[in-house]
Design a protein around this motif. Sequence first.
Motif, PDB file in Angstrom:
ATOM      1  N   LYS A  70      -4.567 -10.221 -28.248  1.00  0.00           N
ATOM      2  CA  LYS A  70      -5.663 -11.164 -28.501  1.00  0.00           C
ATOM      3  C   LYS A  70      -5.893 -11.951 -27.224  1.00  0.00           C
ATOM      4  CE  LYS A  70      -6.696 -15.285 -31.117  1.00  0.00           C
ATOM      5  NZ  LYS A  70      -5.991 -16.408 -31.699  1.00  0.00           N
ATOM      6  N   ARG A  71      -7.135 -12.023 -26.805  1.00  0.00           N
ATOM      7  CA  ARG A  71      -7.466 -12.731 -25.569  1.00  0.00           C
ATOM      8  C   ARG A  71      -7.184 -14.226 -25.673  1.00  0.00           C
ATOM      9  NH1 ARG A  71     -12.536 -10.050 -22.446  1.00  0.00           N
ATOM     10  NH2 ARG A  71     -11.738  -7.920 -22.463  1.00  0.00           N
ATOM     11  N   LEU A  72      -7.006 -14.825 -24.518  1.00  0.00           N
ATOM     12  CA  LEU A  72      -6.741 -16.254 -24.389  1.00  0.00           C
ATOM     13  C   LEU A  72      -7.900 -17.059 -24.967  1.00  0.00           C
ATOM     14  CD1 LEU A  72      -4.614 -18.123 -22.913  1.00  0.00           C
ATOM     15  CD2 LEU A  72      -6.173 -18.088 -20.986  1.00  0.00           C
ATOM     16  N   ASP A  73      -7.594 -18.002 -25.871  1.00  0.00           N
ATOM     17  CA  ASP A  73      -8.645 -18.846 -26.432  1.00  0.00           C
ATOM     18  C   ASP A  73      -8.684 -20.201 -25.720  1.00  0.00           C
ATOM     19  OD1 ASP A  73      -6.627 -20.456 -27.553  1.00  0.00           O
ATOM     20  OD2 ASP A  73      -6.852 -19.606 -29.558  1.00  0.00           O
ATOM     21  N   GLU A  74      -9.527 -21.106 -26.196  1.00  0.00           N
ATOM     22  CA  GLU A  74      -9.718 -22.423 -25.542  1.00  0.00           C
ATOM     23  C   GLU A  74      -8.453 -23.274 -25.551  1.00  0.00           C
ATOM     24  OE1 GLU A  74     -11.736 -21.587 -28.374  1.00  0.00           O
ATOM     25  OE2 GLU A  74     -13.068 -20.487 -27.038  1.00  0.00           O
ATOM     26  N   GLU A  75      -7.577 -23.058 -26.539  1.00  0.00           N
ATOM     27  CA  GLU A  75      -6.333 -23.829 -26.625  1.00  0.00           C
ATOM     28  C   GLU A  75      -5.193 -23.186 -25.842  1.00  0.00           C
ATOM     29  OE1 GLU A  75      -7.940 -23.112 -29.863  1.00  0.00           O
ATOM     30  OE2 GLU A  75      -9.094 -24.897 -29.347  1.00  0.00           O
ATOM     31  N   GLY A  76      -5.438 -22.029 -25.216  1.00  0.00           N
ATOM     32  CA  GLY A  76      -4.405 -21.347 -24.437  1.00  0.00           C
ATOM     33  C   GLY A  76      -3.582 -20.357 -25.232  1.00  0.00           C
ATOM     34  N   ASN A  77      -3.943 -20.115 -26.486  1.00  0.00           N
ATOM     35  CA  ASN A  77      -3.211 -19.159 -27.326  1.00  0.00           C
ATOM     36  C   ASN A  77      -3.663 -17.737 -27.029  1.00  0.00           C
ATOM     37  OD1 ASN A  77      -1.823 -21.152 -29.024  1.00  0.00           O
ATOM     38  ND2 ASN A  77      -3.886 -21.629 -29.728  1.00  0.00           N
ATOM     39  N   CYS A  78      -2.702 -16.813 -27.016  1.00  0.00           N
ATOM     40  CA  CYS A  78      -3.028 -15.401 -26.862  1.00  0.00           C
ATOM     41  C   CYS A  78      -1.897 -14.572 -27.454  1.00  0.00           C
ATOM     42  CB  CYS A  78      -3.271 -15.023 -25.404  1.00  0.00           C
ATOM     43  SG  CYS A  78      -1.844 -15.173 -24.326  1.00  0.00           S
ATOM     44  N   ARG A  79      -2.175 -13.294 -27.607  1.00  0.00           N
ATOM     45  CA  ARG A  79      -1.165 -12.348 -28.077  1.00  0.00           C
ATOM     46  C   ARG A  79      -1.100 -11.224 -27.060  1.00  0.00           C
ATOM     47  NH1 ARG A  79      -1.805  -8.224 -32.947  1.00  0.00           N
ATOM     48  NH2 ARG A  79       0.280  -7.336 -32.916  1.00  0.00           N
ATOM     49  N   LEU A  80       0.085 -11.013 -26.490  1.00  0.00           N
ATOM     50  CA  LEU A  80       0.281  -9.982 -25.481  1.00  0.00           C
ATOM     51  C   LEU A  80       1.097  -8.847 -26.082  1.00  0.00           C
ATOM     52  CD1 LEU A  80       1.209 -12.289 -22.484  1.00  0.00           C
ATOM     53  CD2 LEU A  80      -1.044 -11.438 -23.136  1.00  0.00           C
ATOM     54  N   VAL A  81       0.661  -7.615 -25.829  1.00  0.00           N
ATOM     55  CA  VAL A  81       1.357  -6.444 -26.363  1.00  0.00           C
ATOM     56  C   VAL A  81       1.665  -5.469 -25.232  1.00  0.00           C
ATOM     57  CG1 VAL A  81       0.370  -6.638 -28.682  1.00  0.00           C
ATOM     58  CG2 VAL A  81      -0.810  -5.282 -26.941  1.00  0.00           C
ATOM     59  N   GLY A  82       2.681  -4.651 -25.458  1.00  0.00           N
ATOM     60  CA  GLY A  82       3.055  -3.636 -24.481  1.00  0.00           C
ATOM     61  C   GLY A  82       3.920  -2.568 -25.112  1.00  0.00           C
ATOM     62  N   VAL A  83       3.802  -1.359 -24.611  1.00  0.00           N
ATOM     63  CA  VAL A  83       4.630  -0.240 -25.063  1.00  0.00           C
ATOM     64  C   VAL A  83       5.384   0.290 -23.854  1.00  0.00           C
ATOM     65  CG1 VAL A  83       4.645   2.071 -26.092  1.00  0.00           C
ATOM     66  CG2 VAL A  83       2.962   0.392 -26.856  1.00  0.00           C
ATOM     67  N   VAL A  84       6.666   0.586 -24.049  1.00  0.00           N
ATOM     68  CA  VAL A  84       7.478   1.122 -22.963  1.00  0.00           C
ATOM     69  C   VAL A  84       8.338   2.250 -23.498  1.00  0.00           C
ATOM     70  CG1 VAL A  84       9.336  -0.561 -23.292  1.00  0.00           C
ATOM     71  CG2 VAL A  84       9.065   0.533 -21.082  1.00  0.00           C
ATOM     72  N   LYS A  85       8.450   3.309 -22.711  1.00  0.00           N
ATOM     73  CA  LYS A  85       9.388   4.376 -23.041  1.00  0.00           C
ATOM     74  C   LYS A  85      10.742   3.978 -22.474  1.00  0.00           C
ATOM     75  CE  LYS A  85       6.282   8.177 -23.528  1.00  0.00           C
ATOM     76  NZ  LYS A  85       6.004   9.571 -23.291  1.00  0.00           N
ATOM     77  N   VAL A  86      11.774   4.162 -23.273  1.00  0.00           N
ATOM     78  CA  VAL A  86      13.128   3.807 -22.860  1.00  0.00           C
ATOM     79  C   VAL A  86      13.770   5.041 -22.233  1.00  0.00           C
ATOM     80  CG1 VAL A  86      15.369   2.976 -23.618  1.00  0.00           C
ATOM     81  CG2 VAL A  86      13.294   2.094 -24.684  1.00  0.00           C
ATOM     82  N   ASP A  87      14.096   4.942 -20.956  1.00  0.00           N
ATOM     83  CA  ASP A  87      14.736   6.057 -20.256  1.00  0.00           C
ATOM     84  C   ASP A  87      16.228   6.064 -20.525  1.00  0.00           C
ATOM     85  OD1 ASP A  87      12.360   6.902 -19.030  1.00  0.00           O
ATOM     86  OD2 ASP A  87      12.612   5.456 -17.397  1.00  0.00           O
ATOM     87  N   SER A  88      16.810   7.238 -20.476  1.00  0.00           N
ATOM     88  CA  SER A  88      18.261   7.332 -20.650  1.00  0.00           C
ATOM     89  C   SER A  88      18.956   6.792 -19.398  1.00  0.00           C
ATOM     90  CB  SER A  88      18.677   8.774 -20.909  1.00  0.00           C
ATOM     91  OG  SER A  88      18.336   9.586 -19.817  1.00  0.00           O
ATOM     92  N   ILE A  89      20.211   6.394 -19.578  1.00  0.00           N
ATOM     93  CA  ILE A  89      21.019   5.901 -18.464  1.00  0.00           C
ATOM     94  C   ILE A  89      22.273   6.760 -18.388  1.00  0.00           C
ATOM     95  CG2 ILE A  89      20.124   3.549 -18.550  1.00  0.00           C
ATOM     96  CD1 ILE A  89      22.603   2.736 -20.103  1.00  0.00           C
TER      97      ILE A  89
END
Length: 118
Positions: A70-89
Amino acid sequence: MLPLPPFLKIDIVPEAFQGTINRESGKVDFEFKAKFLFSVGSIYKAPPLMVMTSLRSEESKDDMKSGRGKRLDEEGNCRLVGVVKVDSIDNFLMNSFLALLIECFADLNAVISISVSS
């Protein structure tokens, strides 16, 4: 998400969190890099797991997981999302554990304050 039992611990050590904020459109796009340190009491400490992903206010998707921020609103609230693949170690125990987590999804409700210096 279920809480971890008290003897399991995951510490997150951030290494980078930088990006852009467009105040006109509200679009937010950050790059996040951190070490995840997994331990079982004092018995076992896994080697650090490096995770890098983009956290954004727009859509983030990969093969199996996706989400919309969700984009940043006038009060500074937002929702940030991300997907990552977990590599083996180079650790059999952690690789066995991580086989359950092919992709991870990050969902962060945030409040961003922007100060303008004169």
